[in-house]
Design a protein around this motif. Structure first.
Motif, short mmCIF file in Angstrom:
data_model
loop_
_atom_site.label_atom_id
_atom_site.label_comp_id
_atom_site.label_asym_id
_atom_site.label_seq_id
_atom_site.Cartn_x
_atom_site.Cartn_y
_atom_site.Cartn_z
N LYS A 121 -63.73 1.38 -63.29
CA LYS A 121 -63.93 2.57 -62.45
C LYS A 121 -64.95 3.50 -63.11
O LYS A 121 -64.92 3.75 -64.31
CB LYS A 121 -62.59 3.29 -62.28
CG LYS A 121 -62.65 4.53 -61.40
CD LYS A 121 -61.28 5.17 -61.31
CE LYS A 121 -61.30 6.44 -60.46
NZ LYS A 121 -59.97 7.08 -60.39
N ASP B 241 -65.55 8.03 -59.42
CA ASP B 241 -64.46 7.39 -58.67
C ASP B 241 -64.95 6.29 -57.73
O ASP B 241 -64.43 6.12 -56.62
CB ASP B 241 -63.67 8.45 -57.86
CG ASP B 241 -62.92 9.41 -58.77
OD1 ASP B 241 -62.57 8.99 -59.89
OD2 ASP B 241 -62.71 10.56 -58.36
N TRP C 140 -66.46 1.99 -57.63
CA TRP C 140 -66.50 0.70 -58.32
C TRP C 140 -67.71 -0.11 -57.85
O TRP C 140 -68.11 -0.01 -56.68
CB TRP C 140 -65.24 -0.12 -58.02
CG TRP C 140 -63.98 0.39 -58.67
CD1 TRP C 140 -63.42 -0.05 -59.83
CD2 TRP C 140 -63.11 1.41 -58.18
NE1 TRP C 140 -62.25 0.62 -60.10
CE2 TRP C 140 -62.04 1.54 -59.10
CE3 TRP C 140 -63.13 2.26 -57.06
CZ2 TRP C 140 -61.01 2.44 -58.93
CZ3 TRP C 140 -62.11 3.16 -56.89
CH2 TRP C 140 -61.06 3.27 -57.82
#
Length: 413
Positions: free
Chosen positions: A13, A17, A19
């Motif tokens: 991560k 916030d 990916w």
């Protein structure tokens, strides 16, 4: 067959916030990953499986296009896929997705390899440049990948070379000429495989070897170019008209080389002035390949004194003024060998070249004067073959002086 899947690594991560969406390739129970240009937040992730949502997700659709392309490329590899590791397949697929031309361009690498050698002071780089240029003439353009060079291409190149006239203009290029060109291609091929392949990681960009089927012609047995003492004396006493300066220089250079233990033309061209009665220099042919710089020291023998005076450099920068008479050392040796051929023809010595002085000195030293092979090798400034021992033993140049004195006494009396 490897498996390809879109994945999101939960532990990676980012601070914002999000990916990164990755493509995972699993092969032989090991996995490696290709990072995509896409980043997603929790809204695009299935909270139960932590996988990228498929429905109504344009990012999934775009990444899936790459996945399908990867599966297609993996299928094309066939049995060759066993050569790769999971990481190697990822590296290969990155190239496929970037739409770069497949493979490595032979001419880009070949010319770069030759230029690098020349920058390092290795004169053989010019031979590689000539070999690459000759191959380019055969191909007809520079759009050639290493993967395009097959044994069939090399066999046709072999035929092409044999159809060309030899340098001397007598007949066509022979086995030795073909070997000269094709061996350089093989060296470049092997060097490229070392640079672009990594077998440990399974990265194989040049997988084949066309030289398994195509066999480079073997080196013909070299005809011994050593002369007898009588022939060397005949060259020394060969009468040259005053108006044939080039022939006179060629005759003298041959005898000078013999007196200086077979010194070659390039070293003679650059040779510095004697130091306390000794000629000291680094042999240019091998100085960059040896830790000792191929340094050698030989005594100025009485037989050399008339030549030192005759070809004296008036500025005192070098032993001889050949660098004033000839613009380059290449021109120097070319002219000397051309005129030596005339001398040889007159004396019944076919194809006489300056290198025969070096061969003759070595042969007479060993066969007529009984000098050991180790001492002959030292006199010729060859590597001894005892690299470790050499680091402990200081060179005794008097061994060369004694050997040379024996040879000169035998030949000139």
């Amino acid at each position: 067959m490897p498996t390809v899947k879109i994945v999101i690594l939960k532990h990676q991560k980012r601070e914002d916030d999000t990916w990164n969406v990755k493509i995972r390739i699993t092969h032989d129970r090991k996995s490696s990953y290709i990072a995509t240009s896409h980043y997603v937040n929790l809204d695009s992730i299935n909270k139960k499986t932590f996988e990228l949502k498929e429905r109504n997700n344009p990012i999934y659709d775009q990444v899936m296009i790459d996945v399908l392309k990867i599966r297609e490329e993996l299928s094309k590899l066939g049995h060759a896929i066993d050569l790769y590791s999971a990481k190697g397949l990822c590296e290969l697929m990155k190239e496929k997705l970037s739409n770069k031309p497949d493979g490595v361009n032979f001419f880009d690498f070949g010319y770069s390899f030759a230029d690098k050698m020349l920058k390092e002071g290795k004169r053989t780089g010019e031979n590689y440049r000539i070999a690459v240029r000759k191959f380019e003439e055969f191909i007809g353009n520079k759009n050639l990948q290493f993967s395009d060079i097959t044994s069939s291409v090399l066999m046709k190149y072999d035929e092409y070379l044999r159809s060309l006239p030899s340098k001397r203009g007598i007949g066509n290029i022979s086995d030795s000429g073909v070997r000269l060109y094709t061996s350089k291609i093989q060296t470049i091929f092997n060097r490229a495989k070392l640079e672009y392949n990594d077998e440990d990681l399974g990265v194989i960009r040049i997988a084949h070897n066309p030289f398994i089927k195509y066999k480079i012609p073997k080196n013909p047995v070299t005809r011994k170019r050593s002369l007898t003492a009588e022939q060397i004396r005949a060259i020394k006493s060969y009468s040259v008209p005053d108006n044939m300066t080039g022939v006179m220089i060629a005759r003298d250079v041959f005898i000078m080389s013999f007196i200086m233990v077979g010194m070659n033309s390039v070293d003679m061209y650059y040779l510095g002035i004697p130091n306390k009665g000794r000629l000291e220099y680094e042999r240019r042919k091998t100085m960059n390949r040896r830790s000792d710089g191929a340094f050698i020291s030989i005594n100025v023998e009485p037989e050399l004194l008339p030549y030192l005076e005759r070809y004296k450099d008036s500025l005192g920068d070098r032993s001889f003024n050949f660098f004033v008479r000839y613009s380059t050392h290449k021109q120097f040796v070319h002219k000397v060998n051309a005129h030596l051929k005339k001398v040889g023809d007159e004396l019944g010595i076919p194809d006489l070249t300056l290198y025969a002085a070096r061969h003759s000195w070595a042969t007479i030293a060993r066969n007529e004067c009984g000098i050991s092979m180790d001492d002959v090798a030292m006199c010729l400034n060859h590597k001894s073959g005892h690299d470790v021992t050499d680091t402990y033993i200081k060179k005794d140049w008097s061994r060369i002086d004694r050997a040379n004195r024996k040879v000169l006494d035998y030949v000139f009396g």
